[in-house]
Design an enzyme around this catalytic site. Structure first.
Site, PDB file in Angstrom:
ATOM      1  N   HIS A 105       0.819  -1.206   0.000  1.00 59.36           N
ATOM      2  CA  HIS A 105       0.000   0.000   0.000  1.00 59.36           C
ATOM      3  C   HIS A 105       0.856   1.262   0.000  1.00 59.36           C
ATOM      4  O   HIS A 105       2.039   1.253   0.350  1.00 59.36           O
ATOM      5  CB  HIS A 105      -0.950   0.024   1.200  1.00 59.36           C
ATOM      6  CG  HIS A 105      -0.272   0.046   2.533  1.00 59.36           C
ATOM      7  ND1 HIS A 105       0.334  -1.061   3.091  1.00 59.36           N
ATOM      8  CD2 HIS A 105      -0.111   1.048   3.448  1.00 59.36           C
ATOM      9  CE1 HIS A 105       0.823  -0.762   4.269  1.00 59.36           C
ATOM     10  NE2 HIS A 105       0.595   0.523   4.508  1.00 59.36           N
ATOM     11  N   ASP A 107       0.576   4.916   1.805  1.00 56.53           N
ATOM     12  CA  ASP A 107      -0.153   5.472   2.944  1.00 56.53           C
ATOM     13  C   ASP A 107      -1.199   6.504   2.510  1.00 56.53           C
ATOM     14  O   ASP A 107      -0.878   7.462   1.793  1.00 56.53           O
ATOM     15  CB  ASP A 107       0.820   6.120   3.931  1.00 56.53           C
ATOM     16  CG  ASP A 107       1.549   5.104   4.791  1.00 56.53           C
ATOM     17  OD1 ASP A 107       1.003   4.008   5.007  1.00 56.53           O
ATOM     18  OD2 ASP A 107       2.673   5.411   5.247  1.00 56.53           O
ATOM     19  N   HIS A 259       4.733  -0.007   0.591  1.00 60.43           N
ATOM     20  CA  HIS A 259       5.380  -0.825   1.618  1.00 60.43           C
ATOM     21  C   HIS A 259       4.429  -1.903   2.120  1.00 60.43           C
ATOM     22  O   HIS A 259       3.213  -1.845   1.902  1.00 60.43           O
ATOM     23  CB  HIS A 259       5.917   0.036   2.766  1.00 60.43           C
ATOM     24  CG  HIS A 259       4.866   0.773   3.543  1.00 60.43           C
ATOM     25  ND1 HIS A 259       4.230   1.892   3.065  1.00 60.43           N
ATOM     26  CD2 HIS A 259       4.337   0.548   4.771  1.00 60.43           C
ATOM     27  CE1 HIS A 259       3.351   2.330   3.943  1.00 60.43           C
ATOM     28  NE2 HIS A 259       3.389   1.523   4.998  1.00 60.43           N
ATOM     29  N   ARG A 274       5.190   6.512  14.531  1.00 62.60           N
ATOM     30  CA  ARG A 274       5.100   7.005  13.152  1.00 62.60           C
ATOM     31  C   ARG A 274       4.614   8.445  13.111  1.00 62.60           C
ATOM     32  O   ARG A 274       3.698   8.838  13.836  1.00 62.60           O
ATOM     33  CB  ARG A 274       4.128   6.117  12.364  1.00 62.60           C
ATOM     34  CG  ARG A 274       3.720   6.691  11.014  1.00 62.60           C
ATOM     35  CD  ARG A 274       2.692   5.829  10.318  1.00 62.60           C
ATOM     36  NE  ARG A 274       1.852   6.640   9.438  1.00 62.60           N
ATOM     37  CZ  ARG A 274       0.923   6.159   8.625  1.00 62.60           C
ATOM     38  NH1 ARG A 274       0.702   4.874   8.574  1.00 62.60           N
ATOM     39  NH2 ARG A 274       0.212   6.965   7.870  1.00 62.60           N
TER      40      ARG A 274
END
Length: 319
Positions: A105, A107, A259, A274
């Site tokens: 995907h 983000d 990723h 994150r």
């Protein structure tokens, strides 16, 4: 080794032919200079994923590092801290298994302006497993035939927050909450071929987590093409696999990278912090007589091609 970056005191070490580099000499706890931030940005544009090892940093220091490259965003669905809404804590174990990250995907591609980049720091790691794989979607596009590149250029694909729909129960309250979010986050069409705003390279911008259809196509046509394009991220030559260590920081360009976070570490615990940087709307190529003439000239002068004008498999074009 790419060598020392001028005026920064940093070194950039290339890790894979098509994606990935390690930056050495930075101390994120102490903070970085403007020259170092410029060197990191240049490395990110060149290698799409950059790794910084042995960074024992706080959440505040991670956020300060990220702000050298843009404004931080707040994820509409993922858990965050009340006093730090820009920070996502991904704390997973058998009691709290990871949610929908073992899918290739980009983000938040369901946003009108998807994130520019993501920065992830390892805080707690399992004894084995928990790697993250990255794929260069610049190389994925360049690995397509000219005919396929031509077919998908100019097309748009529909993106939706589909995996997060599972967070809402099939109850009157859940359906009402989901409807509110659908109004806030309607489906969005992005070009399948994206022009990277800084490098100007062409990027394949569809992913199996959020891309649901090609605009203007029948469902069977759309599914056949998308399934083929999704498989481009699985080509090993386009990939970099990161084996995490405590204090490792990964900084990837969300505009050109997909990723996949492996779930092979359960029941052990894996905790990552994150932050995400706001991005720009997605723009694709504009074709016309002049553009096609330039494209033809570029093809004939491309050193990645043999004398017959055919791109050698996995050769990466330079632009």
């Amino acid at each position: 080794m790419d060598g020392s970056v001028a005026d920064s005191g940093l070194q950039v070490v290339r890790l894979r032919p098509n994606i990935g580099a390690e930056i050495r000499g930075a101390d994120l706890a102490a903070g970085i200079t403007a020259a170092q931030a410029a060197a990191v940005r240049d490395a990110l544009n060149a290698h799409e994923v950059v790794i910084l090892r042995d960074q024992q940093i706080t959440a505040e220091q991670q956020m300060a590092f990220a702000r050298h490259f843009g404004e931080l965003s707040i994820h509409p669905f993922s858990p965050n801290l009340p006093d730090k809404p820009e920070l996502i804590v991904l704390d997973n174990s058998a009691d709290n298994p990871p949610f929908s990250t073992d899918v290739w995907h980009t983000d938040e591609s369901f946003r009108k302006a998807p994130p520019m980049a993501t920065i992830l720091c390892a805080k707690v790691l399992p004894p084995l497993g928990g790697d993250t794989l990255f794929a260069s979607m610049t190389s994925a596009f360049e690995g397509l035939s000219d005919r396929m590149q031509g077919l998908i250029s100019g097309l748009e694909a529909i993106h939706d927050f589909k995996p997060f729909r599972a967070l809402f129960p099939d109850t009157p309250e859940g359906r009402e909450a989901l409807l509110d979010l659908e109004n806030d986050w309607p489906k969005i069409a992005h070009p399948i071929v994206r022009i990277h705003p800084e490098t100007k390279r062409k990027v394949l911008f569809v992913n199996p987590q959020f891309t649901i259809a090609i605009k203007g196509m029948k469902e069977e046509e759309s599914r056949t093409i998308l399934d083929f394009l999704f498989r481009q991220a699985r080509v090993p030559e386009y990939q970099f696999r990161l084996e995490w260590a405590l204090g490792t920081v990964a900084f990837w360009d969300n505009r050109s990278v997909q990723h996949y976070a492996t779930h092979d570490y359960l029941p052990h615990r894996r905790t990552m912090e994150r932050v995400t940087l706001k991005g720009d709307p997605v723009f694709g190529p504009v074709f016309g007589p002049v553009d096609e003439a330039v494209r033809t000239a570029e093809r004939s002068a491309d050193p990645a091609r043999d004398d017959g004008g055919v791109v050698r498999q996995f050769a990466r074009r330079k632009s």
